[in-house]
Write a protein that holds these residues in place. Sequence first.
Motif, PDB file in Angstrom:
ATOM      1  N   GLU A  12      -8.035  -2.957 -10.481  1.00 42.45           N
ATOM      2  CA  GLU A  12      -7.341  -4.216 -10.763  1.00 42.45           C
ATOM      3  C   GLU A  12      -8.271  -5.115 -11.570  1.00 42.45           C
ATOM      4  O   GLU A  12      -9.425  -5.317 -11.185  1.00 42.45           O
ATOM      5  N   GLY A 142      -7.916   1.633   0.147  1.00 44.68           N
ATOM      6  CA  GLY A 142      -7.997   3.033  -0.254  1.00 44.68           C
ATOM      7  C   GLY A 142      -9.416   3.571  -0.127  1.00 44.68           C
ATOM      8  O   GLY A 142      -9.635   4.768   0.025  1.00 44.68           O
ATOM      9  N   GLY A 168      -6.312   4.082   3.810  1.00 44.38           N
ATOM     10  CA  GLY A 168      -5.473   4.180   2.615  1.00 44.38           C
ATOM     11  C   GLY A 168      -5.561   5.576   1.994  1.00 44.38           C
ATOM     12  O   GLY A 168      -4.570   6.124   1.495  1.00 44.38           O
ATOM     13  N   PHE A 171      -3.266   7.796   3.905  1.00 44.03           N
ATOM     14  CA  PHE A 171      -1.884   7.632   3.421  1.00 44.03           C
ATOM     15  C   PHE A 171      -1.709   8.402   2.110  1.00 44.03           C
ATOM     16  O   PHE A 171      -0.749   9.145   1.922  1.00 44.03           O
ATOM     17  N   ASP A 172      -2.652   8.201   1.176  1.00 43.15           N
ATOM     18  CA  ASP A 172      -2.510   8.791  -0.164  1.00 43.15           C
ATOM     19  C   ASP A 172      -2.605  10.321  -0.127  1.00 43.15           C
ATOM     20  O   ASP A 172      -1.842  11.012  -0.797  1.00 43.15           O
ATOM     21  N   PRO A 183      -0.060   5.853  -5.804  1.00 42.41           N
ATOM     22  CA  PRO A 183      -0.589   5.908  -4.433  1.00 42.41           C
ATOM     23  C   PRO A 183       0.555   6.039  -3.430  1.00 42.41           C
ATOM     24  O   PRO A 183       1.550   5.324  -3.520  1.00 42.41           O
ATOM     25  N   ALA A 184       0.374   6.957  -2.471  1.00 42.83           N
ATOM     26  CA  ALA A 184       1.484   7.292  -1.582  1.00 42.83           C
ATOM     27  C   ALA A 184       1.699   6.280  -0.458  1.00 42.83           C
ATOM     28  O   ALA A 184       2.755   6.286   0.180  1.00 42.83           O
ATOM     29  N   GLY A 185       0.709   5.390  -0.231  1.00 42.22           N
ATOM     30  CA  GLY A 185       0.855   4.424   0.869  1.00 42.22           C
ATOM     31  C   GLY A 185       2.173   3.662   0.828  1.00 42.22           C
ATOM     32  O   GLY A 185       2.943   3.687   1.803  1.00 42.22           O
ATOM     33  N   PRO A 186       2.478   2.995  -0.302  1.00 37.77           N
ATOM     34  CA  PRO A 186       3.735   2.229  -0.352  1.00 37.77           C
ATOM     35  C   PRO A 186       4.974   3.121  -0.250  1.00 37.77           C
ATOM     36  O   PRO A 186       5.999   2.688   0.287  1.00 37.77           O
ATOM     37  N   GLY A 275      -6.831  -6.133   2.708  1.00 35.89           N
ATOM     38  CA  GLY A 275      -6.983  -4.823   2.071  1.00 35.89           C
ATOM     39  C   GLY A 275      -5.601  -4.232   1.822  1.00 35.89           C
ATOM     40  O   GLY A 275      -4.636  -4.587   2.526  1.00 35.89           O
ATOM     41  N   GLY A 276      -5.499  -3.346   0.834  1.00 40.14           N
ATOM     42  CA  GLY A 276      -4.205  -2.819   0.398  1.00 40.14           C
ATOM     43  C   GLY A 276      -3.309  -2.299   1.519  1.00 40.14           C
ATOM     44  O   GLY A 276      -2.093  -2.514   1.505  1.00 40.14           O
ATOM     45  N   VAL A 277      -3.889  -1.630   2.526  1.00 46.36           N
ATOM     46  CA  VAL A 277      -3.078  -1.039   3.597  1.00 46.36           C
ATOM     47  C   VAL A 277      -2.417  -2.131   4.456  1.00 46.36           C
ATOM     48  O   VAL A 277      -1.409  -1.882   5.126  1.00 46.36           O
ATOM     49  N   CYS A 279      -0.626  -4.281   3.427  1.00 49.26           N
ATOM     50  CA  CYS A 279       0.746  -4.458   2.921  1.00 49.26           C
ATOM     51  C   CYS A 279       1.730  -3.662   3.770  1.00 49.26           C
ATOM     52  O   CYS A 279       2.938  -3.920   3.736  1.00 49.26           O
ATOM     53  N   ASN A 280       1.221  -2.675   4.498  1.00 54.70           N
ATOM     54  CA  ASN A 280       2.111  -1.789   5.258  1.00 54.70           C
ATOM     55  C   ASN A 280       2.898  -2.568   6.319  1.00 54.70           C
ATOM     56  O   ASN A 280       2.317  -3.234   7.183  1.00 54.70           O
ATOM     57  N   CYS A 306      -3.569  -9.057  -0.349  1.00 49.76           N
ATOM     58  CA  CYS A 306      -4.132  -7.922   0.405  1.00 49.76           C
ATOM     59  C   CYS A 306      -4.876  -7.008  -0.550  1.00 49.76           C
ATOM     60  O   CYS A 306      -5.983  -6.551  -0.271  1.00 49.76           O
ATOM     61  N   THR A 307      -4.231  -6.707  -1.681  1.00 48.18           N
ATOM     62  CA  THR A 307      -4.873  -5.831  -2.663  1.00 48.18           C
ATOM     63  C   THR A 307      -5.943  -6.633  -3.411  1.00 48.18           C
ATOM     64  O   THR A 307      -6.025  -7.854  -3.287  1.00 48.18           O
TER      65      THR A 307
HETATM   66  O1  KG4 Z   1      -7.104  -2.750  -1.567  1.00 49.14           O
HETATM   67  P1  KG4 Z   1      -6.502  -1.772  -2.511  1.00 49.14           P
HETATM   68  O2  KG4 Z   1      -5.530  -2.256  -3.534  1.00 49.14           O
HETATM   69  O3  KG4 Z   1      -7.585  -0.981  -3.324  1.00 49.14           O
HETATM   70  C1  KG4 Z   1      -8.704  -0.399  -2.806  1.00 49.14           C
HETATM   71  O4  KG4 Z   1      -8.590   0.747  -2.333  1.00 49.14           O
HETATM   72  O5  KG4 Z   1      -9.773  -1.063  -2.847  1.00 49.14           O
HETATM   73  O6  KG4 Z   1      -5.810  -0.662  -1.594  1.00 49.14           O
HETATM   74  C2  KG4 Z   1      -5.110   0.424  -2.121  1.00 49.14           C
HETATM   75  C3  KG4 Z   1      -4.682   1.297  -0.959  1.00 49.14           C
HETATM   76  C4  KG4 Z   1      -4.068   2.611  -1.393  1.00 49.14           C
HETATM   77  O7  KG4 Z   1      -4.629   3.644  -0.612  1.00 49.14           O
HETATM   78  C5  KG4 Z   1      -2.597   2.430  -1.091  1.00 49.14           C
HETATM   79  O8  KG4 Z   1      -1.923   3.626  -0.791  1.00 49.14           O
HETATM   80  C6  KG4 Z   1      -2.651   1.519   0.110  1.00 49.14           C
HETATM   81  O9  KG4 Z   1      -3.695   0.617  -0.184  1.00 49.14           O
HETATM   82  N1  KG4 Z   1      -1.398   0.788   0.296  1.00 49.14           N
HETATM   83  C7  KG4 Z   1      -0.575   0.998   1.338  1.00 49.14           C
HETATM   84  C8  KG4 Z   1       0.544   0.157   1.144  1.00 49.14           C
HETATM   85  N2  KG4 Z   1       0.346  -0.553  -0.005  1.00 49.14           N
HETATM   86  C9  KG4 Z   1      -0.854  -0.153  -0.506  1.00 49.14           C
HETATM   87  N3  KG4 Z   1      -0.686   1.824   2.390  1.00 49.14           N
HETATM   88  C10 KG4 Z   1       0.333   1.830   3.283  1.00 49.14           C
HETATM   89  N4  KG4 Z   1       1.436   1.060   3.155  1.00 49.14           N
HETATM   90  C11 KG4 Z   1       1.583   0.213   2.124  1.00 49.14           C
HETATM   91  N5  KG4 Z   1       2.665  -0.542   2.015  1.00 49.14           N
END
Ligand code: KG4
Length: 341
Positions: A12, A142, A168, A171-172, A183-186, A275-277, A279-280, A306-307
């Motif tokens: 980002e 992640g 994360g 998830f991915d 990325p598979a998390g979302p 952190g990105g996760v 968002c879950n 979060c991200t």
């Molecule tokens: O904080 P981030 O944007 O970047 C770093 O990794 O530093 O986090 C990205 C991670 C990815 O693994 C993505 O799959 C996960 O966050 N992520 C989610 C969701 N949104 C993003 N994991 C689960 N559910 C979500 N809704």
Amino acid sequence: MILLALETSCDETSAAVVRDGIVLANVVSSQIKLHAEYGGVVPELAAREHLKNLLPVAQAALAEAAVSPQQLEAVAATQGPGLGIALLIGFKAAQSVAFALNKPFLGINHHEAHLYSPWIGGRPAAADFEKFQPNVSLIVSGGHTLLVLVSSELKHRVLGGTIDDAAGECFDKTGKLMGLAYPAGPVIDRLAEPGNPPAYDFPRPLLHDPTDDFSFSGLKTSVRYFIRDHPALLDDPRKVRDLCASVQAAIVEVLVKKTIRAAKREGVRCVTASGGVTCNRALRHELERACKKNGLVLRLAEKHLCTDNAAMIGILAERKFLANSPLPALAEEIRPGWELA
Ligand code: KG4
Ligand code: ZN
């Protein structure tokens, strides 16, 4: 004070303008689509994109904040941890701006900044933050899974972290085994919603381990074997939804239970997550439920914070500046492996 912050530690490109604890602008340009076809972040591509986007992103942030470069009183950037060649772009750009304007420069730890993102809102970030110290903070992305005790302003201690894959990453990687896009998390979050969490039983690694550490690679391996033994399952959308819900439930249960246990043991009254996760939706819901049940105040970062973003870098940089933390010299270098102390 007015401060410009840049963040380019991963995929980002972000610039933020912060004034007296308020985020005036936070512009984020995400590279997710670019890296999706490679199934993960490609460092060289990330660095090239940062180079291309950083100036327009920084100009957009200054324009949105209606602040001119001459009004800036300090400049900050993420110093680490992160991808070396990605960090370099934002860090060196910020140092150059500080040098040209003859203003102080602050190199910021990305994870320490995550500790502040749940406090960013309409009011000055520090106002709420001070009320809820000490707190236990979960950082899940992640690349990282960390539990941190924030004892007071700028003081923290890492309680535990992952010994292998980050949440994360789990998830991915499990999503990849199911054939889902990166990325598979979302995607898992979305597919899991109508799914049945107890449909398949996956391990909850280190759930009962006395430490605050996490481990997710065993969970990933058990999903791999499960799919190997039931390949037809992936042809049935209902079963895929159940599989997503079951994997998600395993990850979320470990994160929530270990966070609450640490908070109770440390005697804090507040829990935060970023952190990105974060968002879950299941994680947010279960954290809310567990905190309520245990009489804890929960502070979740807003989803767009979060991200990775420069707002959190700017908010922390301002606190450090005001606390007279030592400022790194302009000659300071990036620290790609800078783990939180
Ligand atoms: O904080 P981030 O944007 O970047 C770093 O990794 O530093 O986090 C990205 C991670 C990815 O693994 C993505 O799959 C996960 O966050 N992520 C989610 C969701 N949104 C993003 N994991 C689960 N559910 C979500 N809704
Ligand atoms: Zn991050």
